[in-house]
Design an enzyme around this catalytic site. Structure first.
Site, short mmCIF file in Angstrom:
data_model
loop_
_atom_site.label_atom_id
_atom_site.label_comp_id
_atom_site.label_asym_id
_atom_site.label_seq_id
_atom_site.Cartn_x
_atom_site.Cartn_y
_atom_site.Cartn_z
N HIS A 118 -8.31 1.43 1.85
CA HIS A 118 -7.80 1.23 3.36
C HIS A 118 -8.42 2.16 4.31
O HIS A 118 -7.81 2.64 5.20
CB HIS A 118 -6.35 0.67 3.53
N GLU A 177 0.72 -1.34 -0.10
CA GLU A 177 0.10 -0.02 0.00
C GLU A 177 1.01 1.16 0.02
O GLU A 177 1.72 1.32 0.79
CB GLU A 177 -1.01 0.02 1.22
#
Length: 308
Positions: free
Chosen positions: A264, A246
């Site tokens: 997220h 990420e």
């Protein structure tokens, strides 16, 4: 911050995803007593940078970015903000179920492009479906309560769960849960033992047309295998809030119309942010002051048993 200031603590903040070397340098210069982490890696370099470090607190619950072995070796407890963001993450998982089943994101993009698919687009109801929940901690349990009005057949798998949940069939084998569920929602931590828990083999066990929801950790799912299952029609859709790396690069899910993706943000509500922030500060200050803390928050309880 006000809680910390009232108690005489000095709080320094860093940008998200600050490199470990920079965190280590600041920790050493400031002789830090505590590190609270949300979006960064707390490596052995960081943990070893200052001998005054007494506690590491995760602003949330996932600790896969913290070197637990290093902290344990140095007799430093690692704490999570147990349950503080459970409702927000459960609601996000619930929302992704609706979004995938009703093709909300795809229809939104179509309308913005000038299309009107009223006569041709049909989704599916959640009512009466079979839901499999992997992980029966605070988030998985909160999701159970959210879906009760839909009269779903709920099955749960958690190798560490002991007990019963009203209306939930506890399944002892994750493969059985996958075979029986129309929708599977992941709520497990990422560990060395369960990385790629949902791989090509397990995806092949899922019911034809099933849906996968992941608001836990991206590393639980083999995204290449998931993309293949979605492209080939084995699964009808997926709702994904977390990724193996990420921010994700070259994401194999990015161009699939039957995937709803979010960055997220499952825990990112104003309410959860306040609860988590306050609890993280309180837990750090409790350890610094030598006070007792909630043992459910401690993810490396063996830290006290290691050699000094």
């Amino acid at each position: 911050m006000e809680t910390a200031a009232r108690l005489g603590a000095r709080v320094l903040t860093l940008k998200p995803y600050t490199p470990p070397a920079e965190i280590a340098a600041l920790a050493a210069a400031e002789r830090a007593d505590a590190i609270i982490v949300r979006a960064a890696h707390v490596t052995d370099e960081v943990i070893g940078a200052t001998p005054t470090l007494k506690v590491i607190v995760k602003h949330g619950i996932g600790v896969d970015t913290i070197d637990l072995a290093s902290a344990t070796r140095r007799r430093i407890p690692v704490l999570i903000t147990h349950g503080a963001n459970a409702q927000s993450v459960a609601e996000h998982a619930f929302g992704l179920m609706f979004a995938v089943m009703r093709r909300t994101a795809w229809l939104d993009s179509r309308m913005r492009a000038g299309h009107w698919d009223k006569a041709t687009s049909f989704g599916h109801e959640l009512f009466g479906r079979s839901l499999g929940i992997v992980g029966l901690g605070s988030i998985g349990s909160a999701l159970v309560e959210l879906v009760r009005p839909l009269r779903m057949h709920i099955r749960g798998y958690d190798p560490f769960f002991r007990g019963d949940i009203a209306g939930v069939e506890i399944v002892g084998d994750i493969d059985d849960l996958l075979r029986q569920s129309d929708i599977v929602s992941l709520h497990a931590p990422l560990t060395a033992d369960n990385r790629n828990l949902i791989d090509a083999r397990r995806l092949s066990l899922m019911k034809p047309g099933a849906v996968l929801i992941n608001t836990a950790r991206g590393g639980l799912v083999d995204h290449e295998a998931l993309a293949a299952a979605l492209s080939g029609g084995a699964l009808s859709g997926a709702g994904i809030d977390c990724f193996p790396s990420e921010p994700p690069a070259d994401n194999p899910l990015a161009n699939l119309p039957n995937v709803v993706m979010t960055p997220h943000v499952g825990a990112n509500t104003r309410e959860a942010a306040e609860r988590v922030g306050i609890r993280a500060i309180e837990q750090a200050l409790d350890v610094i002051a030598g006070r007792r803390f909630d043992p459910r928050a401690n993810v490396n309880p063996g830290y006290a048993d290691t050699a000094a």
